[in-house]
Scaffold this active site. Structure first.
Site, PDB file in Angstrom:
ATOM      1  N   THR A  89      44.309  -6.571 -21.075  1.00  0.00           N
ATOM      2  CA  THR A  89      45.627  -6.362 -21.584  1.00  0.00           C
ATOM      3  C   THR A  89      45.827  -7.203 -22.909  1.00  0.00           C
ATOM      4  OG1 THR A  89      46.237  -6.085 -19.446  1.00  0.00           O
ATOM      5  CG2 THR A  89      48.107  -6.200 -21.057  1.00  0.00           C
ATOM      6  N   ASN A 219      43.294   3.908 -10.076  1.00  0.00           N
ATOM      7  CA  ASN A 219      43.673   2.501  -9.689  1.00  0.00           C
ATOM      8  C   ASN A 219      45.211   2.240  -9.318  1.00  0.00           C
ATOM      9  OD1 ASN A 219      41.186   1.341  -9.563  1.00  0.00           O
ATOM     10  ND2 ASN A 219      40.962   0.747 -11.820  1.00  0.00           N
ATOM     11  N   CYS A 271      41.127  -5.073 -12.684  1.00  0.00           N
ATOM     12  CA  CYS A 271      41.596  -3.711 -12.835  1.00  0.00           C
ATOM     13  C   CYS A 271      43.083  -3.273 -12.765  1.00  0.00           C
ATOM     14  CB  CYS A 271      40.757  -2.561 -12.311  1.00  0.00           C
ATOM     15  SG  CYS A 271      39.153  -2.478 -12.861  1.00  0.00           S
ATOM     16  N   LYS A 274      45.956  -4.373 -15.044  1.00  0.00           N
ATOM     17  CA  LYS A 274      45.764  -4.011 -16.508  1.00  0.00           C
ATOM     18  C   LYS A 274      45.906  -2.570 -16.505  1.00  0.00           C
ATOM     19  CE  LYS A 274      41.265  -3.499 -17.544  1.00  0.00           C
ATOM     20  NZ  LYS A 274      40.071  -3.355 -17.788  1.00  0.00           N
ATOM     21  N   ARG A 341      39.476 -13.312 -11.294  1.00  0.00           N
ATOM     22  CA  ARG A 341      40.402 -12.750 -12.494  1.00  0.00           C
ATOM     23  C   ARG A 341      41.514 -11.991 -11.730  1.00  0.00           C
ATOM     24  NH1 ARG A 341      36.305  -8.988 -15.972  1.00  0.00           N
ATOM     25  NH2 ARG A 341      35.541  -8.713 -13.675  1.00  0.00           N
TER      26      ARG A 341
HETATM   27  C1  UDX Z   1      39.390  -1.719  -7.651  1.00  0.00           C
HETATM   28  C2  UDX Z   1      39.145  -0.078  -7.450  1.00  0.00           C
HETATM   29  O1  UDX Z   1      39.128  -0.324  -5.850  1.00  0.00           O
HETATM   30  C3  UDX Z   1      38.121   0.323  -7.853  1.00  0.00           C
HETATM   31  O2  UDX Z   1      37.677   1.460  -7.452  1.00  0.00           O
HETATM   32  C4  UDX Z   1      37.775   0.167  -9.363  1.00  0.00           C
HETATM   33  O3  UDX Z   1      36.505   0.668 -10.112  1.00  0.00           O
HETATM   34  C5  UDX Z   1      38.189  -1.133  -9.907  1.00  0.00           C
HETATM   35  O4  UDX Z   1      39.246  -1.787  -9.231  1.00  0.00           O
HETATM   36  P1  UDX Z   1      38.499  -4.005  -6.960  1.00  0.00           P
HETATM   37  O5  UDX Z   1      39.602  -4.752  -7.882  1.00  0.00           O
HETATM   38  O6  UDX Z   1      37.001  -4.458  -7.378  1.00  0.00           O
HETATM   39  O7  UDX Z   1      38.316  -2.466  -7.458  1.00  0.00           O
HETATM   40  O8  UDX Z   1      38.783  -4.317  -5.386  1.00  0.00           O
HETATM   41  P2  UDX Z   1      39.753  -3.648  -4.451  1.00  0.00           P
HETATM   42  O9  UDX Z   1      38.949  -3.439  -3.201  1.00  0.00           O
HETATM   43  O10 UDX Z   1      40.362  -2.355  -4.728  1.00  0.00           O
HETATM   44  O11 UDX Z   1      40.765  -4.594  -4.209  1.00  0.00           O
HETATM   45  C6  UDX Z   1      41.661  -5.160  -5.096  1.00  0.00           C
HETATM   46  C7  UDX Z   1      42.911  -6.019  -4.853  1.00  0.00           C
HETATM   47  O12 UDX Z   1      43.592  -5.395  -3.755  1.00  0.00           O
HETATM   48  C8  UDX Z   1      41.949  -7.202  -4.071  1.00  0.00           C
HETATM   49  O13 UDX Z   1      42.971  -8.334  -4.581  1.00  0.00           O
HETATM   50  C9  UDX Z   1      42.151  -6.994  -2.709  1.00  0.00           C
HETATM   51  O14 UDX Z   1      42.463  -8.038  -1.757  1.00  0.00           O
HETATM   52  C10 UDX Z   1      43.691  -6.317  -2.367  1.00  0.00           C
HETATM   53  N1  UDX Z   1      43.789  -5.252  -1.456  1.00  0.00           N
HETATM   54  C11 UDX Z   1      43.126  -4.297  -1.169  1.00  0.00           C
HETATM   55  C12 UDX Z   1      45.120  -5.404  -0.761  1.00  0.00           C
HETATM   56  O15 UDX Z   1      45.672  -6.436  -0.624  1.00  0.00           O
HETATM   57  N2  UDX Z   1      45.296  -4.507   0.177  1.00  0.00           N
HETATM   58  C13 UDX Z   1      44.442  -3.466   0.693  1.00  0.00           C
HETATM   59  O16 UDX Z   1      44.606  -2.865   1.651  1.00  0.00           O
HETATM   60  C14 UDX Z   1      43.362  -3.163  -0.191  1.00  0.00           C
HETATM   61  P1  ADP Z   2      33.574  -5.974 -16.315  1.00  0.00           P
HETATM   62  O1  ADP Z   2      34.169  -6.487 -15.201  1.00  0.00           O
HETATM   63  O2  ADP Z   2      34.205  -4.924 -17.230  1.00  0.00           O
HETATM   64  O3  ADP Z   2      32.181  -5.828 -16.194  1.00  0.00           O
HETATM   65  P2  ADP Z   2      33.019  -8.523 -17.789  1.00  0.00           P
HETATM   66  O4  ADP Z   2      33.952  -9.650 -18.544  1.00  0.00           O
HETATM   67  O5  ADP Z   2      32.338  -9.150 -16.497  1.00  0.00           O
HETATM   68  O6  ADP Z   2      33.788  -7.189 -17.801  1.00  0.00           O
HETATM   69  O7  ADP Z   2      31.853  -8.304 -18.591  1.00  0.00           O
HETATM   70  C1  ADP Z   2      31.851  -7.688 -20.061  1.00  0.00           C
HETATM   71  C2  ADP Z   2      30.570  -8.379 -20.671  1.00  0.00           C
HETATM   72  O8  ADP Z   2      30.516  -7.767 -21.778  1.00  0.00           O
HETATM   73  C3  ADP Z   2      30.718  -9.812 -20.913  1.00  0.00           C
HETATM   74  O9  ADP Z   2      29.571 -10.391 -20.376  1.00  0.00           O
HETATM   75  C4  ADP Z   2      30.638  -9.932 -22.482  1.00  0.00           C
HETATM   76  O10 ADP Z   2      30.046 -11.065 -23.018  1.00  0.00           O
HETATM   77  C5  ADP Z   2      30.225  -8.623 -22.833  1.00  0.00           C
HETATM   78  N1  ADP Z   2      30.489  -8.191 -24.181  1.00  0.00           N
HETATM   79  C6  ADP Z   2      31.702  -8.152 -25.070  1.00  0.00           C
HETATM   80  N2  ADP Z   2      31.405  -7.829 -26.138  1.00  0.00           N
HETATM   81  C7  ADP Z   2      30.205  -7.623 -26.565  1.00  0.00           C
HETATM   82  C8  ADP Z   2      29.380  -6.973 -27.564  1.00  0.00           C
HETATM   83  N3  ADP Z   2      30.180  -6.702 -28.551  1.00  0.00           N
HETATM   84  N4  ADP Z   2      28.043  -6.804 -27.292  1.00  0.00           N
HETATM   85  C9  ADP Z   2      27.629  -7.283 -26.208  1.00  0.00           C
HETATM   86  N5  ADP Z   2      28.271  -7.611 -25.096  1.00  0.00           N
HETATM   87  C10 ADP Z   2      29.489  -7.824 -25.265  1.00  0.00           C
END
Ligand code: UDX
Ligand code: ADP
Length: 462
Positions: A89, A219, A271, A274, A341
């Site tokens: 964001t 999401n 995710c 954001k 995060r």
């Molecule tokens: C999410 C989406 O699920 C995934 O499809 C997308 O690609 C990325 O974002 P993620 O954030 O990795 O994935 O995990 P997720 O299992 O969705 O949990 C997100 C948050 O919600 C966590 O903090 C989890 O603890 C919380 N959560 C989840 C709850 O509080 N209650 C629930 O019932 C489910």
């Molecule tokens: P995500 O959860 O979306 O995978 P991360 O922050 O874990 O996000 O990973 C993104 C990666 O992209 C980081 O390791 C960062 O160093 C890399 N990155 C960002 N900008 C560039 C770029 N211009 N070229 C190559 N790698 C990059």
């Protein structure tokens, strides 16, 4: 066929490992500008913790999976380039606090335009605002090469902690492309990679904008369910209903379904917040203020849930936590990941530090440097946070020793198997437990002597 992924993070790293594992005939290279991260991918100590990931990486690394800082060569060699860089964001200027910051995506596009010497398919993996493919294409097409680029959208739906399972058995794979002959050919090329291990009927193809928007909407819907059940948790506490029982009862309705109804201290992760803010920004940009307001409520309900939890701790501890030791069980945003995060833990800990509590934090996978950097707001050089302090504990028992209260912020399995009688004996009295994940057997803890609080639980008088 050769694939390159720009960005070896939580999405790019595992995704490329699974593609390499499932497609031994494809050379996969994940490149990143972060040399430390690449060194970690090439070591025994991978930069991210994800169940099952290490085993896969060890099988294919050096065979058809490579991690490198040489972005130029990665781009030049590849037929298909996945872009998997952050889209956080924005924290400045127009759209501050709402819009996605596309500077990393744009940098990648410019890098590709400069380095590419042959035709490429560019795949957006990062979650992006609708019509970002246009931006990428404009930049690529302005480059003074005769190279042809096709830009596709292929959003990632994996959830951290179950990422490998989700990649191996996805509910669906979504690929969006231009409705031209070349666009459709590119879509089929990328589809053929996934078809190596995913049934064709699960590989959905749409136009570019539907694919980009679907990721944001998926999401937003998931987060909305959590905010909905969390809003009801407050009502349960006020009325004597139990949020677990309510979730079970409504989840039996096949139209509602049982998943994502686990009430908690709030959702975190890179995710949900954001993407909703991004959706809100989009709606505002198109003058759809009612739609924007509707989705914004999902985020404000989540903020309310996090602060409601911290306020409850202060309130139950006789309205002051100043100079009191509080054990924090779990700091990751969910179990089975070392990712912090947007973790609710960050917000709850900050609130408690503001109230001058002394925190003893334990998480099985998050490194102490990460916890300290997440909380570094007013941290002094001696680890003090004004009148409060932060200690990183070696295990849950050490965190709880001498504490007035325990707050469970991540649902790590190990927390339900602890010896709570031992913990109770080592704590100050009265000893409180605040279960922000509804993980523990509160009735049993009460029998031991704890004062207990669970989200959405109003406990009968003893
Ligand atoms: C999410 C989406 O699920 C995934 O499809 C997308 O690609 C990325 O974002 P993620 O954030 O990795 O994935 O995990 P997720 O299992 O969705 O949990 C997100 C948050 O919600 C966590 O903090 C989890 O603890 C919380 N959560 C989840 C709850 O509080 N209650 C629930 O019932 C489910
Ligand atoms: P995500 O959860 O979306 O995978 P991360 O922050 O874990 O996000 O990973 C993104 C990666 O992209 C980081 O390791 C960062 O160093 C890399 N990155 C960002 N900008 C560039 C770029 N211009 N070229 C190559 N790698 C990059």
């Amino acid at each position: 066929m050769k694939i390159c992924c720009i960005g070896a993070g939580y999405v790019g790293g595992p995704t490329m490992a699974v593609i390499a594992h499932k497609c031994p005939h494809i050379k996969v290279t994940a490149v990143d500008i972060d040399a430390e991260r690449i060194a970690a991918w090439n070591s025994d100590n991978l930069p991210i913790f994800e169940p099952g990931l290490k085993e896969i990486v060890e099988q294919v690394r050096g065979k058809n999976l490579f991690y490198s800082t040489d972005v130029d060569s990665g781009i030049r060699e590849a037929d298909i380039i996945f872009v998997s860089v952050p889209t956080p964001t924005k924290t400045y200027g127009i759209g501050n606090g709402r819009a996605a910051d596309l500077k990393y995506v744009e940098r990648c596009a410019r890098h590709i335009a400069k380095a590419a010497q042959s035709d490429k398919i560019i795949v957006e993996k990062s979650t992006v605002p609708v019509r970002t493919a246009d931006v990428i294409k404009r930049i690529l097409d302005e480059s003074d090469t005769s190279v042809n680029f096709q830009v596709l959208s292929n959003p990632e739906f994996l959830a951290e902690g179950t990422g490998i399972h989700d990649l191996e058995n996805p509910d669906r794979v979504l690929i969006g492309g231009e409705e031209t002959e070349a666009g459709q050919k590119a879509v089929q090329t990328v589809a053929s990679i996934y078809a190596q291990w995913i049934p064709r009927d699960k590989i959905l193809t749409t136009n570019l904008w539907s694919s980009e928007l679907s990721k944001l909407v998926a999401n937003a819907f998931l987060a909305q369910r959590i905010s909905s059940i969390n809003s009801i948790s407050a009502l349960c506490e006020a009325t004597g209903a139990d949020v677990g029982e309510v979730a079970m009862a409504i989840g039996k309705d096949s139209r509602i379904g049982p998943k994502f109804l686990q009430s908690s201290v709030g959702f975190g992760g890179s995710c949900f917040q954001k993407d909703i803010l991004n959706l809100v920004y989009l709606c505002e940009a198109f003058g759809l203020s009612e739609v924007a307001e509707y989705w914004l409520k999902v985020v404000s309900m989540n903020d309310y849930q996090k602060s409601r939890f911290s306020r409850c701790i202060v309130n139950k501890l006789f309205n002051t936590v100043s100079d009191k030791r509080i054990a924090i069980f779990g700091f990751a945003f969910k179990k089975d990941t070392n990712d912090t995060r947007e973790s609710p833990g960050i917000y709850v800990c900050r609130d408690l530090l503001e109230e001058q509590a002394n925190l003893a934090i334990y998480d099985p996978k998050v490194p102490s440097e990460q916890i300290l950097s997440d909380l570094n707001g007013n941290l002094d050089s001696d680890g003090k946070y004004g009148d409060a302090s932060i200690e990183i504990a070696e295990d849950a028992y050490a965190a709880a020793e001498g504490a007035h209260a325990i707050a469970v912020l991540t649902e790590w399995d190990e927390f339900s198997g602890l010896d709570y009688e031992r913990i109770y004996l080592s704590m100050r009295k009265p000893s409180f437990i605040f279960d922000g994940r509804n993980l523990l057997d509160l009735a049993k803890l009460r029998q031991i002597g704890f004062d207990v609080y669970g989200i959405g639980k109003s406990l009968p008088a003893l």
